[in-house]
Design a protein around this motif. Sequence first.
Motif, PDB file in Angstrom:
ATOM      1  N   GLY A  99       4.880  -4.012  -5.880  1.00 52.81           N
ATOM      2  CA  GLY A  99       4.811  -5.690  -4.715  1.00 52.81           C
ATOM      3  C   GLY A  99       4.522  -5.007  -3.081  1.00 52.81           C
ATOM      4  O   GLY A  99       5.396  -3.793  -2.924  1.00 52.81           O
ATOM      5  N   THR A 100       4.174  -6.325  -3.322  1.00 47.69           N
ATOM      6  CA  THR A 100       4.041  -6.677  -1.272  1.00 47.69           C
ATOM      7  C   THR A 100       5.385  -6.029  -0.359  1.00 47.69           C
ATOM      8  O   THR A 100       5.440  -5.479   0.107  1.00 47.69           O
ATOM      9  CB  THR A 100       3.328  -7.981  -0.897  1.00 47.69           C
ATOM     10  OG1 THR A 100       4.129  -8.698  -1.311  1.00 47.69           O
ATOM     11  CG2 THR A 100       1.767  -7.742  -1.482  1.00 47.69           C
ATOM     12  N   LEU A 133      -2.070   4.233  -6.484  1.00 45.84           N
ATOM     13  CA  LEU A 133      -2.480   4.549  -5.591  1.00 45.84           C
ATOM     14  C   LEU A 133      -3.717   3.217  -5.679  1.00 45.84           C
ATOM     15  O   LEU A 133      -4.120   2.545  -4.858  1.00 45.84           O
ATOM     16  CB  LEU A 133      -3.584   6.166  -5.214  1.00 45.84           C
ATOM     17  CG  LEU A 133      -2.480   6.952  -4.940  1.00 45.84           C
ATOM     18  CD1 LEU A 133      -3.752   8.604  -4.226  1.00 45.84           C
ATOM     19  CD2 LEU A 133      -2.018   6.962  -4.005  1.00 45.84           C
ATOM     20  N   LYS A 134      -4.347   2.930  -7.068  1.00 43.85           N
ATOM     21  CA  LYS A 134      -5.218   1.944  -6.575  1.00 43.85           C
ATOM     22  C   LYS A 134      -4.407   0.856  -6.834  1.00 43.85           C
ATOM     23  O   LYS A 134      -4.669   0.100  -6.660  1.00 43.85           O
ATOM     24  CB  LYS A 134      -5.848   2.134  -7.986  1.00 43.85           C
ATOM     25  CG  LYS A 134      -7.392   1.601  -8.461  1.00 43.85           C
ATOM     26  CD  LYS A 134      -8.241   1.617  -9.691  1.00 43.85           C
ATOM     27  CE  LYS A 134      -9.449   0.774  -8.898  1.00 43.85           C
ATOM     28  NZ  LYS A 134     -10.011   0.905 -10.502  1.00 43.85           N
ATOM     29  N   ARG A 135      -3.403   0.572  -7.153  1.00 44.10           N
ATOM     30  CA  ARG A 135      -2.799  -0.415  -7.589  1.00 44.10           C
ATOM     31  C   ARG A 135      -1.969  -0.269  -5.921  1.00 44.10           C
ATOM     32  O   ARG A 135      -1.971  -2.078  -5.254  1.00 44.10           O
ATOM     33  CB  ARG A 135      -1.288  -0.438  -7.986  1.00 44.10           C
ATOM     34  CG  ARG A 135      -0.448  -1.581  -8.188  1.00 44.10           C
ATOM     35  CD  ARG A 135       1.013  -1.344  -8.849  1.00 44.10           C
ATOM     36  NE  ARG A 135       1.645  -2.394  -9.363  1.00 44.10           N
ATOM     37  CZ  ARG A 135       1.385  -4.032  -9.201  1.00 44.10           C
ATOM     38  NH1 ARG A 135       0.125  -3.813  -9.858  1.00 44.10           N
ATOM     39  NH2 ARG A 135       1.738  -5.455  -9.044  1.00 44.10           N
ATOM     40  N   LEU A 136      -1.930   0.253  -5.511  1.00 45.97           N
ATOM     41  CA  LEU A 136      -1.438   0.653  -3.508  1.00 45.97           C
ATOM     42  C   LEU A 136      -2.253   0.010  -2.966  1.00 45.97           C
ATOM     43  O   LEU A 136      -2.207  -1.283  -2.146  1.00 45.97           O
ATOM     44  CB  LEU A 136      -0.653   2.070  -3.602  1.00 45.97           C
ATOM     45  CG  LEU A 136       0.758   2.546  -4.165  1.00 45.97           C
ATOM     46  CD1 LEU A 136       0.865   3.562  -3.270  1.00 45.97           C
ATOM     47  CD2 LEU A 136       1.241   0.875  -3.628  1.00 45.97           C
ATOM     48  N   TRP A 137      -3.564   0.351  -3.426  1.00 46.99           N
ATOM     49  CA  TRP A 137      -4.535  -0.539  -2.524  1.00 46.99           C
ATOM     50  C   TRP A 137      -4.684  -2.123  -2.652  1.00 46.99           C
ATOM     51  O   TRP A 137      -5.045  -2.590  -1.835  1.00 46.99           O
ATOM     52  CB  TRP A 137      -6.433   0.353  -2.732  1.00 46.99           C
ATOM     53  CG  TRP A 137      -7.220  -0.213  -2.555  1.00 46.99           C
ATOM     54  CD1 TRP A 137      -8.323  -0.585  -1.313  1.00 46.99           C
ATOM     55  CD2 TRP A 137      -8.331  -0.988  -3.787  1.00 46.99           C
ATOM     56  NE1 TRP A 137      -8.923  -1.469  -1.749  1.00 46.99           N
ATOM     57  CE2 TRP A 137      -8.983  -1.927  -2.736  1.00 46.99           C
ATOM     58  CE3 TRP A 137      -7.927  -0.902  -5.510  1.00 46.99           C
ATOM     59  CZ2 TRP A 137     -10.439  -2.473  -3.941  1.00 46.99           C
ATOM     60  CZ3 TRP A 137      -8.551  -2.178  -5.649  1.00 46.99           C
ATOM     61  CH2 TRP A 137     -10.069  -2.878  -5.326  1.00 46.99           C
ATOM     62  N   SER A 138      -4.718  -2.497  -4.230  1.00 46.70           N
ATOM     63  CA  SER A 138      -4.827  -3.232  -4.548  1.00 46.70           C
ATOM     64  C   SER A 138      -4.130  -4.265  -4.092  1.00 46.70           C
ATOM     65  O   SER A 138      -4.402  -5.517  -3.944  1.00 46.70           O
ATOM     66  CB  SER A 138      -5.179  -3.569  -6.570  1.00 46.70           C
ATOM     67  OG  SER A 138      -3.914  -3.659  -6.645  1.00 46.70           O
ATOM     68  N   GLN A 139      -2.604  -4.315  -4.154  1.00 47.35           N
ATOM     69  CA  GLN A 139      -2.037  -5.144  -2.865  1.00 47.35           C
ATOM     70  C   GLN A 139      -2.727  -4.678  -1.654  1.00 47.35           C
ATOM     71  O   GLN A 139      -1.930  -6.021  -0.697  1.00 47.35           O
ATOM     72  CB  GLN A 139      -0.042  -4.281  -3.255  1.00 47.35           C
ATOM     73  CG  GLN A 139       0.225  -4.684  -4.798  1.00 47.35           C
ATOM     74  CD  GLN A 139       0.173  -6.230  -5.101  1.00 47.35           C
ATOM     75  OE1 GLN A 139       1.099  -6.142  -4.786  1.00 47.35           O
ATOM     76  NE2 GLN A 139       0.007  -5.978  -5.690  1.00 47.35           N
ATOM     77  N   GLY A 140      -1.852  -3.796  -1.009  1.00 50.32           N
ATOM     78  CA  GLY A 140      -2.149  -3.943   0.541  1.00 50.32           C
ATOM     79  C   GLY A 140      -3.687  -4.205   1.329  1.00 50.32           C
ATOM     80  O   GLY A 140      -2.907  -4.484   2.039  1.00 50.32           O
ATOM     81  N   ARG A 141      -4.430  -4.366   0.082  1.00 51.91           N
ATOM     82  CA  ARG A 141      -5.626  -5.220   0.747  1.00 51.91           C
ATOM     83  C   ARG A 141      -5.406  -5.896   0.608  1.00 51.91           C
ATOM     84  O   ARG A 141      -6.696  -7.121   1.747  1.00 51.91           O
ATOM     85  CB  ARG A 141      -7.103  -4.863  -0.225  1.00 51.91           C
ATOM     86  CG  ARG A 141      -6.592  -4.959  -1.671  1.00 51.91           C
ATOM     87  CD  ARG A 141      -7.700  -4.799  -2.134  1.00 51.91           C
ATOM     88  NE  ARG A 141      -9.137  -5.252  -1.730  1.00 51.91           N
ATOM     89  CZ  ARG A 141      -9.308  -5.750  -2.111  1.00 51.91           C
ATOM     90  NH1 ARG A 141      -9.231  -6.757  -3.462  1.00 51.91           N
ATOM     91  NH2 ARG A 141     -11.619  -6.640  -1.977  1.00 51.91           N
ATOM     92  N   THR A 142      -4.795  -7.101   0.686  1.00 52.66           N
ATOM     93  CA  THR A 142      -4.605  -8.776   1.227  1.00 52.66           C
ATOM     94  C   THR A 142      -3.741  -8.225   2.546  1.00 52.66           C
ATOM     95  O   THR A 142      -3.986  -9.966   2.911  1.00 52.66           O
ATOM     96  CB  THR A 142      -3.459  -9.018   0.289  1.00 52.66           C
ATOM     97  OG1 THR A 142      -2.192  -8.543   0.322  1.00 52.66           O
ATOM     98  CG2 THR A 142      -4.240  -8.586  -1.343  1.00 52.66           C
ATOM     99  N   ASN A 143      -3.436  -7.741   3.042  1.00 56.22           N
ATOM    100  CA  ASN A 143      -3.003  -7.680   4.421  1.00 56.22           C
ATOM    101  C   ASN A 143      -4.020  -7.365   5.012  1.00 56.22           C
ATOM    102  O   ASN A 143      -4.513  -6.144   5.473  1.00 56.22           O
ATOM    103  CB  ASN A 143      -1.966  -7.166   4.818  1.00 56.22           C
ATOM    104  CG  ASN A 143      -1.157  -7.412   6.243  1.00 56.22           C
ATOM    105  OD1 ASN A 143      -0.945  -6.561   6.849  1.00 56.22           O
ATOM    106  ND2 ASN A 143      -0.456  -8.128   5.958  1.00 56.22           N
ATOM    107  N   PRO A 144      -4.535  -7.955   6.274  1.00 57.61           N
ATOM    108  CA  PRO A 144      -5.246  -7.845   7.369  1.00 57.61           C
ATOM    109  C   PRO A 144      -4.851  -6.488   8.484  1.00 57.61           C
ATOM    110  O   PRO A 144      -5.535  -5.958   8.372  1.00 57.61           O
ATOM    111  CB  PRO A 144      -5.889  -8.911   8.139  1.00 57.61           C
ATOM    112  CG  PRO A 144      -5.402  -9.816   7.281  1.00 57.61           C
ATOM    113  CD  PRO A 144      -4.419  -9.693   6.242  1.00 57.61           C
ATOM    114  N   LEU A 145      -3.424  -6.513   8.859  1.00 56.56           N
ATOM    115  CA  LEU A 145      -2.657  -5.731   9.663  1.00 56.56           C
ATOM    116  C   LEU A 145      -2.655  -3.765   9.243  1.00 56.56           C
ATOM    117  O   LEU A 145      -3.508  -3.319   9.725  1.00 56.56           O
ATOM    118  CB  LEU A 145      -1.565  -5.548  10.461  1.00 56.56           C
ATOM    119  CG  LEU A 145      -1.527  -5.334  10.763  1.00 56.56           C
ATOM    120  CD1 LEU A 145      -1.750  -4.872  12.050  1.00 56.56           C
ATOM    121  CD2 LEU A 145       0.488  -5.021  11.417  1.00 56.56           C
ATOM    122  N   GLY A 146      -2.666  -4.584   7.547  1.00 57.23           N
ATOM    123  CA  GLY A 146      -1.991  -2.907   6.986  1.00 57.23           C
ATOM    124  C   GLY A 146      -3.461  -2.324   7.147  1.00 57.23           C
ATOM    125  O   GLY A 146      -4.206  -1.238   6.754  1.00 57.23           O
TER     126      GLY A 146
END
Length: 300
Positions: free
Chosen positions: A265-266, A188-201
């Motif tokens: 990845g994204t 889950l932490k990796r998912l956070w680190s990947q997803g946080r780069t997207n403003p919509l997400g």
Amino acid sequence: MRFRRHRSRAVLAVTAAAVLGAAGCDAGGGSTSPHGKSGTAAKAKPSPTPLWDRSPSSVAAVGDSITRGFDACTVLSDCPEVSWATGSSASVDSLAVRLLGRTGAQQHSWNYAETGARMADLPAQIGQAVTRKPQLVTVMVGANDACAASTAAMTSVADFRTGFETSLKTLRRSLPKTQVYVSSVPNLKRLWSQGRTNPLGKQIWKLGICPSMLADADALDSAATERRDTVQDRVEAYNTVLKEVCATDDRCRFDGGAVYDYRFGTDQLSHWDWFHPSTDGQARLAEIAYRHVTARTPVT
């Protein structure tokens, strides 16, 4: 004297031939006779039936939103046709399709997973699945146990263990020979680190998706870091439970942490919420599952 020597040689030759014939040996030393000492045909010993069938003929899936294909097709909606376990989509090539073919998957696979499900919900899902008498049950659960409103609200490791043990007992009471494939809980932490780069997400995360990990997505202070580390530690503890409990059942295979270790990845994340698997992510999960289900020996 010559007569006696010739006669002796003849006797030896006859004797040797008799011995070789009785022993049933060829010139190379291998047996040519199909008979044992009693003179009856020897019966070939049947090969023992393996505990793990690498080509089961039916599949039932249990678990949470990931197995339901949540947010893979449209926002905040299930999309079971792209489920890694039982989906029919050609873009995913689900585990069921890989094992049974497209027609076989439509007729002999069932999805009892529920979005939002936790380990406590698994015994009831297993109870539904056993009515189909599947030869293989897939399990992917645990993300929602960690994705609570707060770290204090996460499912305890003890309760998680009890829930999984109860689920396997429920299955075994009805189907002692059904096989179980258990996926590890994703990182889950990796998912956070990947997803946080997207403003919509990040805006969608505010609707309440995995708040223990995703709340205040941009916060990097000590409190936020400690909170996320606590969630991550709990996920790792859940995976230890899945591994240990599965190891007590001869017909259960854990993925060895393959899903947890996979570097999503994204492209593998839903572009609706940047947290759940996209269609491509579902295909990667199907690949991992198929590799473990069809392996000659468990992958550790």
